[in-house]
Design an enzyme around this catalytic site. Sequence first.
Site, PDB file in Angstrom:
ATOM      1  N   TYR A 453       0.502  43.193  32.414  1.00  0.00           N
ATOM      2  CA  TYR A 453      -0.064  42.942  33.746  1.00  0.00           C
ATOM      3  C   TYR A 453      -1.419  42.242  33.616  1.00  0.00           C
ATOM      4  CZ  TYR A 453      -1.221  43.508  38.647  1.00  0.00           C
ATOM      5  OH  TYR A 453      -1.554  43.249  39.953  1.00  0.00           O
ATOM      6  N   SER A 533       4.189  40.081  39.906  1.00  0.00           N
ATOM      7  CA  SER A 533       3.025  39.740  40.718  1.00  0.00           C
ATOM      8  C   SER A 533       1.965  39.091  39.834  1.00  0.00           C
ATOM      9  CB  SER A 533       2.498  40.987  41.425  1.00  0.00           C
ATOM     10  OG  SER A 533       1.599  40.640  42.455  1.00  0.00           O
ATOM     11  N   ASP A 617       9.383  38.624  51.406  1.00  0.00           N
ATOM     12  CA  ASP A 617       8.307  39.257  50.643  1.00  0.00           C
ATOM     13  C   ASP A 617       6.975  38.746  51.167  1.00  0.00           C
ATOM     14  OD1 ASP A 617       6.472  40.094  48.808  1.00  0.00           O
ATOM     15  OD2 ASP A 617       7.752  39.727  47.089  1.00  0.00           O
ATOM     16  N   HIS A 652       8.373  43.415  48.108  1.00  0.00           N
ATOM     17  CA  HIS A 652       7.760  43.467  46.780  1.00  0.00           C
ATOM     18  C   HIS A 652       7.857  44.896  46.251  1.00  0.00           C
ATOM     19  CE1 HIS A 652       4.574  41.908  43.988  1.00  0.00           C
ATOM     20  NE2 HIS A 652       4.351  43.191  43.845  1.00  0.00           N
TER      21      HIS A 652
END
Length: 681
Positions: A453, A533, A617, A652
Site C-alpha cells: 500500500y 486504491s 465506484d 470500493h
Amino acid sequence: MIKYPKTKKVAVTDTYFGTQVSDPYRWLENDTAADIKEWVIAQNKVTQGFLSQIPFRDKIKERLETLWNYEKYSAPFREGRYTYFYKNDGLQNQSVLFRQQEGKEPEVFLDPNKFSADGTTSLAGIDFTKDGSMAAYQISEGGSDWRKVIVIKTEDKSIVSDTLTNVKFSGLAWKGNEGFYYSSYDKPEGGSQLSGMTQHHKLYFHKLGTPQKEDRLIFGGSETPRRYIGGYLTEDERFLVITAANSTTGNELYIQDLSKPGSKIKTVVSNFDNDHYVVNSEGSRLYIFTNLHAPNNRLVTVDAAGAGTENWKDLIPETENVLQISTAGGKLFASYLKDATSLIKQYDLNGKLEKTINLPGVGTAAGFSGKKEEHEIYYTFNSYVYPSTIFKYDILSRESTIFKKSGVQFDPQQYESKQVFYNSKDGTRIPMIITYKKGIKLNGKNPTLLYGYGGFSISLTPAFSTSNIVLLEQGGIFAVPNLRGGGEYGEKWHLAGTKMKKQNVFDDFIAAAEYLVNNNYTSRDYLAISGGSNGGLLVGACMTQEPELFKVAFPAVGVLDMLRYNKFTAGAGWAYDYGTAEDSEEMFRYLYQYSPYHALKQGVKYPATMVTTADHDDRVVPAHSFKFAARLQEYHAGEAPVLIRIETKAGHGAGKSTAQVIAEQADKWSFMLYNMGIKYK
C-alpha cells in the site's frame, strides 16, 4: 493473442507549464455516457472469455466457497439493556446484527440481507443513544458513499422521524435523545454523483421530529469552508468536539461546552499542521491524542478553559513505537506498533502503567474500547497464520480468556510467518512479513503474491485472510512489506513517501520483490504484485518502471492518472500525499514521470495484468482504471493478457455480495497461477 475491444481515441491535449500532454481516452471519464456502458460490457465479455478457459477456475471457486462457509462473529458490545454482536452463518452476503439480554436467547435486530432484493444495499454503520433506547443507522446502496440515515426505537424497531438522505463521509453523534450531529456535502448537480467533486463538508444537527431541510448548520459552509468536517461528543456528552481538515493529514480542533447554554465553539488548534483528537474527558479535563511535536504520537491533558496547545501536558509521552489510544472501564489502553505488530499496555487516568497485556503471539490486536462503567471488554487477535479470535478481557483482574475461536478450516501448525528486514534503494531498512507452508523449498519456483500500500499513514499489520489459504495450500508465498508512506513508524515514515518523495514507496516495493527473488523464495516467472486504491497506484507505477521483474500484476481501483486525480469526488483531499500538477512545474514533472497512465510506453512487454474496478465506484473514479487499461492494451507488445474486470453495482470494497467477492478472488488466483504455468492441485 487476445482481440481486445476497439477503444476509440479522441484528440485531447492539456498544457502544463509549456508541456503538452495528450489524453486520448479522456472520454472514459464521463460516468454518465452510454458509450462507456457499451465499452464496459465489451471489456467484461473479453475478460470472462479468457477466464472461462482456465481449467481449474471452478475448482478454486469451489474451494473458496468451502473455506468461506463457516460462522463468523464480531466482538460483542453493550448498548442499554442489550449486548449486540454481528454474525454471519457462512455465505451470507452481509453479517446480521443480533442482540441479547442476559439469560435470554439472541434475536435478530437488523438483517442487512433484507434491505434490497439483490443484496447490494448494506449496513454502513449504527450509533445508539447513551441509554440505548434509540439508534440511527446508515445504509449504502450499491456501495455508494452517499448514505441514508434511518432512526428507530430499539425496543420495537419502529421508525422515528424522517429518513435523512444525501449524507456522506459522516459519523452520527447523539446528543441525549433529542437528536444527533452528522456531516455531509451539497450533492453534485446533473446526476453525476460518481465524478462530481465534493469540496465543502458541513456539520449539522438534526432534531428528531423535524424535517431534514430544517437541520441546523453547526460548522462549515461559506464562513469556514473545509473539505472534511467531523463532530462527536465526549462520553459524558458535555463537550462537542469538531475536527476540520482540507486533506487526509492534519486537522483543526474545536470544542463546545454543551453544559453551558449559549456557549460558543472554541478553537483549540487553528492550523492543519498536525493531527489531534479528544479521546476522553473527566469533568473539565480533556485527554487529547496528538502528533504535535511527536511524530509517533502522544497523549496530553489540558483543562477545557484554557485548551490551547501551550497548556498541554504529557500524560503518555511519545516513544520509539507508534501509539494509538482507546478507553474503557475508566482506563486508558495504549496500542503500540512495534515493527508493524501489536503491543498493548493498560494505564490509569493519571498515566500510571498497570499492565502490559499478554497477546497470544506476534500479530494484530484490535478493540480494547468500551464504556466507563464496563469492566469486561473484548478484543480480537489475528495474524497471517492465526485466524481471528475474540478474547474477553477483565479490566480489574487484568486477565484475558478466549471468548470465541474462528471456525475456518485452517491448521496454523502447517504454516509459518516470519519477519525479515531488507534495504531499499537508498539504504532504508524496510520490514516485510513472509508467509508460507512449513518445509517449502527455496528453489525460486514458488508462486508468490507481493502485496503493498504505502500511503496516507495507513499501516499494514498482520491480518488473517481466508482467500489467501488457496495460495498457501498450493505451496505459494504471501509477502507484505511495510513501505514508506504508511504509518508503521509514525509521521516521519509517512512523510518519507509523500509528494516529491513518492518514488521512495515504489523503490521500497521493487526492493521487496528483488529480495524475494535474490533469496530464492521466487523468481520473475512466479512473482505477482497486488494493491488497491493507493496500492493500485503502487502496482501501476512499479509495473511500468520494472516491467520485466513481475509475471502478473493486479492494480485494483487504482489512482492511475496522477495529473487529473484531484478533479473528481474527494480526490482533491489527497493532495497532501501526492501534490497536484497545478502546484508547480517541478511537482508537475515529478507526477508526470511516474503517473502509470502516462508512463506506459509503446512496444514494452508488460506483465499479465488484470485491472479491477467498478462502474459504480465513487471513491476512486473508474476512469483511472478504464484509461490505464485501454492504453495498456494499445501499447502492450507481449502475449500476456491485459484484462479489465469491472464489477457492476458494487463500490470500493463495499456493496459486494459474498458470491461476487468469492468470484473475484477465484478469478485472481486462477489468473495468477495460469499465467505462471502452474497447475492447481
